[in-house]
Scaffold this active site. Structure first.
Site, PDB file in Angstrom:
ATOM      1  N   HIS A 198      19.722  30.342  48.697  1.00 56.07           N
ATOM      2  CA  HIS A 198      20.146  29.199  48.198  1.00 56.07           C
ATOM      3  C   HIS A 198      20.635  29.122  46.512  1.00 56.07           C
ATOM      4  O   HIS A 198      20.841  28.284  45.758  1.00 56.07           O
ATOM      5  CB  HIS A 198      19.311  28.116  48.213  1.00 56.07           C
ATOM      6  CG  HIS A 198      18.525  27.897  49.521  1.00 56.07           C
ATOM      7  ND1 HIS A 198      18.941  27.544  50.321  1.00 56.07           N
ATOM      8  CD2 HIS A 198      17.267  28.466  49.726  1.00 56.07           C
ATOM      9  CE1 HIS A 198      17.958  27.594  51.485  1.00 56.07           C
ATOM     10  NE2 HIS A 198      16.977  28.091  50.960  1.00 56.07           N
ATOM     11  N   SER A 237      40.963  39.713  28.942  1.00 57.70           N
ATOM     12  CA  SER A 237      42.058  38.825  28.550  1.00 57.70           C
ATOM     13  C   SER A 237      41.897  38.702  26.998  1.00 57.70           C
ATOM     14  O   SER A 237      41.506  37.890  26.146  1.00 57.70           O
ATOM     15  CB  SER A 237      41.334  37.236  29.062  1.00 57.70           C
ATOM     16  OG  SER A 237      42.072  36.290  28.534  1.00 57.70           O
ATOM     17  N   ASN A 260      38.037  38.668  35.008  1.00 58.25           N
ATOM     18  CA  ASN A 260      38.071  37.733  36.394  1.00 58.25           C
ATOM     19  C   ASN A 260      37.968  38.539  37.677  1.00 58.25           C
ATOM     20  O   ASN A 260      38.747  39.694  37.589  1.00 58.25           O
ATOM     21  CB  ASN A 260      39.286  36.614  36.389  1.00 58.25           C
ATOM     22  CG  ASN A 260      39.271  35.959  35.249  1.00 58.25           C
ATOM     23  OD1 ASN A 260      38.476  35.278  34.478  1.00 58.25           O
ATOM     24  ND2 ASN A 260      40.652  35.708  34.732  1.00 58.25           N
ATOM     25  N   ASP A 318      67.104  42.940  73.942  1.00 56.75           N
ATOM     26  CA  ASP A 318      66.915  44.178  73.365  1.00 56.75           C
ATOM     27  C   ASP A 318      66.778  45.760  74.254  1.00 56.75           C
ATOM     28  O   ASP A 318      67.284  46.575  73.887  1.00 56.75           O
ATOM     29  CB  ASP A 318      65.914  44.251  72.288  1.00 56.75           C
ATOM     30  CG  ASP A 318      64.603  43.477  72.873  1.00 56.75           C
ATOM     31  OD1 ASP A 318      64.504  43.266  74.096  1.00 56.75           O
ATOM     32  OD2 ASP A 318      63.593  43.305  72.307  1.00 56.75           O
TER      33      ASP A 318
END
Lengths: 378, 378, 378, 378
Positions: free
Chosen positions: D86, D207, D215, D14
């Protein structure tokens, strides 16, 4: 297509856009299309089809590579070359055995690729959470059969991604085998070794006024590509632990590695096949390199012969070592056989031609045919 | 042992130290031991035996896990729970289906583990560069048979490392499945969800005065262990491209990942089995969580029913949406069924009990048995 | 210790076991110990102290390595050797420059290690969710100062794991530099090259009767260790995305990679330092290797000189190439300088000694001092 | 461009194609262009310029993200929410503190990005093996200054790849922080938690008939993208150990990860900024979630207060636990404060309003300002 794009810009959902456009053409009956399905039923099954087809291409690539390796193996079955452990001369082997090893390795690669193909050759049409609430399992079974896929026994809107992790991990292992063979070529092409070279056409002049400057750029390129294919196995494994019935974190990963991993490995296998097909192999140079150590590669065999003649191992060792060091210090100008012949302590031990026999390279190649039979079945 | 260590300190070679010590006990006949072999013939074959045995342990681990998953699956085959996509309530499924999915996934893991075992169940006794120059191939065949291994068709002092790469990659994929199930438990145990809990004994009081503070520490631990097992696949793949007939760069890697990857996965599978065996499952809470959305999970089914009664999709959609939004804004205090019953536009459309029927959860579980049959064959 | 173990077996919490035992010795005042703290305040701060101390050891390792590299660099500043691109002879460089390059690279490693140390040199004592609800921020500030740490500006029970990810990623990059230098030594020790060798003592006899069989096992070992250290960076990065204020998935990872990554790199750097310190360097062999190509490395310079004398590039090129090909075909037995001198077309172009001057290697080393000054500041 | 392509098809290089074409336009003076240089002098310096510019874009991305995080942090400085360890409710914190933590983390990311930028901001123009044989070091210094780069102290045709490894490892660590914040949002948006939501426009209907089905697809997408960026760090580290002065195996890797890693992280940061900018935050829901446990989060504080009033820890513990269990069993319908008030054993211990004071959430937020001052300096 333009109309689908237009709709997608509005609804921001590729599958809905497609379906809406379909309805524009089909009319009311379009409501039976996609009924009870989720987009994932379409997309996941299609992704698997893509991976299956990619697997077929990769298996064909491997077949082509295997054919070339087998040809080169037989061509150079008896081209003796020095085997090297740790980059250091060890004992003789043949270039054909190197090819046979590569053949066996890529034959395993083919078995793995087949297994990987089977892993992902599944079809899921099970609805929103995989419960078949809105679609009968028979639909899935019917479609799976038409597509030559197995049904996914239990899907959860998505096909489980451990299948795909195994697929991409397999590509990574195969790419590592590509790297191994590429590295072998790179080593053998070094200026000091020069036992093979990547092909250059007769007209091609290497680096002009520096005729030695023919670089193994193709196999270097393969080394880098192997790194890439290997790296894609990681996100594929991270994709497995989707949340609950599914999340969509795997999608962006697969849009990248789906094409990138398969195309890169396809390209790499094709390039490797071409390199091996046209590889320039120099048996004379192999022999010359081996001889540069003045027969030292046979020293162990001489040692063994002396002990078989009843000489204690300590004494035999001392005797061989004394001569071997002379060869070493001469940088290969002295030959071990000549020195041993001239060594008074050996005068009576060997019959005529016996010492020469210990330097017979046929000793090292006597089982090549056995190995070839194991690998190629003939 | 002490004597062997003493010798090794001098000769700096473990196998030679062993052989020298052996000779001290056996006497001159010791020269027949190791004759024509290299250390790698011993070490590589032994490493494969270790990996095969590890594989057997891991397969047994998987069997134990599968037994537990199958039991829990049947126990909760009909324990309805909400399926979640993207962490958001989608449609009903059952806890048994979650277990069946895990069963199917670990059943695949078992098949993969078997294949990985086969990959490394080979024996090589072929000498310095794999040419059998100093040892007859029959010795290898004899030993392989005695050890229950296949012969390595073509070795080059070492057994090719693509086999081991595949083995460790397989462990990585299985660890990813461990992570998936562990993540599921962690999600289900969150305070707001609390559909399952890792076991705590009756006497055990969680975090003292905070009875809710029962942390899913075992599954969190498994998540971390999965990361480790996965990471070991990488150096295993890099080990493939040894130089020429062999170098020893793979050795330090294998001394670490050999035990670390197999022991970690063994521990992880055993821990996961224990967690799943004793997992506290709360079907009432599953039901309560599902009901918190006031029947919204059934809205699509109502919509479908309206269109089947001839209502245009647009009108049906508007009608359902109007009521769904009320439920949503009430944060689940209003129930969709009640609102629909009270909606004048729906007055004449449904027969007695018909609307209630649309909220029957049996609709979602009608194919559970089919899926169970697919997974468990019964 | 035994008592603490006994308590831990009961309460299953290491820090509580320690505190309970402490109270058994200290009495009621023990309640002031750990007041308002969580275990993580202790454990995370301690982990950071461990990592800081490990960093100090690693920085000391790097200092030792740098000292050796600097010494070897100056020792061989002018030891001419062939530079190789693609494994093929390119133009001359010096072995000292190779050492200087390694020095500069490990000097960067040291800067990175310092930055990594700073990343983890923080202290957190902020309570259950990092809100300081039960403990005053001044306590944290006081302790941090005593420990020579910075306060963690905002912790969430745990110290954020992006710090540790950066730490372990840095170890991975440094290990990659270890691999680079180790690979260089391995290449230079190959039988055909043999420009350096890992040290062997005068009494040591290599592989007995095969004096050439001195294997670069230490640098091969380093190559494998580099793979391991690198691989640990991955789970460290995966540890960053803990859930909410914290989960404990990072813990099992850190218990493994904390010691494994730091000890392995420490060992690797110490081994590399020893290898480089005692490395046997053979300048004569370097020169011999370079000369094997019969002066071809100077062909470009001759070409340039011809054009500077007014010859067209095409003609100059043809002239040089013609002679270069002869050299190449003689496998280095003919020397380019001799052939050029004998070439009638060149007869009148160069004055006495001018052609010889073009083969003067000083041309290639004239800026070595400049580079050394850049790297070593002297 | 077409002409350059045409030439490249012939010469297969190149840079040479570009130079040849340049000469076609410039004429004889074109020989001064590229004189004494290698292609790598151009390509490596240009690659570094590209990475520097990418770094500048990424730093700007981080600035934009930091600005948004700072705004959201102050906006919700006092929005009380439950801290979770947790995944289980622990003690109260504020949403502002979560944002402050993210701010501090991305501020570190910015510092790391700056360091990564500096790592690669170098220029090399040193010729075939970096010896400056055919080009004066002043040229390099001049160009470096013009380009705002540092000189590469010692290059070997190529710029050493440890620099780039550090750069891409840094991107991987930053991507892991992206994953952390994305994961936090995903958790907070789950149906059962719903304390935040990715933005949806007023007209947008989620939805359709399931208004809860919004979502967190953007943050899920970011989770996947983080996996990709992280994975690119690996081949970048493997690129470090080039052979001798250079090989070209790094090139194929960099042609892929150069754009892929930087563009993916750029996209991810921009997307994360947009998500955080428009994030819907629901403080009421945060409060409701916290209250669902009927004040149990305050149980430890009550326990502490009792001991401070002189009650033995055992007795206090039993007393609190008795009431806490009632709250727990009521699933939050009973409130700990009410039960404690009604507990006869507590009747005389607390003055008016004192017990209520123990449930004052201000106790947990009293140091928020301190932390904000640490993070934002104001």
């Amino acid at each position: 297509m333009a109309r689908i794009d237009e709709i997608e810009a509005e609804v921001k959902h590729d599958v809905i856009a497609f379906l809406t456009n379909l309805a524009e053409h089909v009319g009311p009956e379009a409501r039976f299309v996609h009924q009870g399905m989720t987009s994932s039923d379409v997309l996941d099954t299609c992704f698997n089809i893509q991976l299956v087809r990619a697997a077929d291409l990769l298996i064909a690539d491997l077949d082509a590579l295997l054919a070339v390796l087998e040809r080169r193996a037989h061509e150079h079955r008896d081209s003796i070359t020095i085997g090297r452990s740790h980059g250091i001369h060890a004992e003789p082997t043949t270039f054909g055995l190197k090819m046979a090893q590569a053949y066996a390795e890529f034959d395993r690669a083919k078995s793995r690729m087949r297994a990987a193909r089977e892993e992902v050759a599944t079809c899921a049409i099970s609805g929103a959470v995989g419960s078949f609430a809105n679609i009968d399992p028979h639909v899935e079974a019917h479609v799976a059969e038409k597509l030559g896929l197995a049904i996914e026994p239990v899907s959860t809107q998505v096909i489980p991604r451990d299948r795909h992790a195994m697929y991409f991990a397999t590509l990574g292992v195969i790419a590592s085998s590509v790297e191994r063979l590429a590295t072998e070529i790179r080593h053998l092409q070094r200026t000091e070794v020069l036992e093979v070279e990547e092909y250059f056409s007769p007209g091609q002049k290497g680096s002009s006024a520096m005729p030695h400057k023919r670089n193994p750029v193709l196999t270097e390129n393969l080394t880098g590509l192997a790194r890439m294919v290997r790296s894609y196995a990681f996100p594929a494994m991270e994709n497995v632990a989707l949340w609950h019935e599914r999340d969509i974190s795997h999608s962006s990963v697969e849009r990248m590695i789906g094409p990138d991993a398969t195309i890169t490995l396809d390209f790499a296998l094709a390039r490797l096949t071409s390199v091996m097909d046209k590889l320039l192999v120099y048996p004379d140079r192999m022999r010359a390199n081996m001889d540069r150590l003045g027969g030292l590669v046979n020293s162990q065999r001489v040692l063994l012969a002396l002990t078989q003649k009843g000489m204690s191992r300590e004494k035999a060792y001392g005797l061989v070592q004394r001569n071997a060091m002379k060869v070493w210090e001469s940088d290969g100008r002295d030959h071990l056989l000549d020195l041993l012949k001239a060594d008074p302590e050996l005068a009576d031990l060997f019959g005529a031609g016996e010492l020469e026999g210990l330097f017979d390279l046929g000793y090292h190649t006597k089982h090549v045919e056995t190995i070839f039979h194991r690998v190629f079945g003939r």
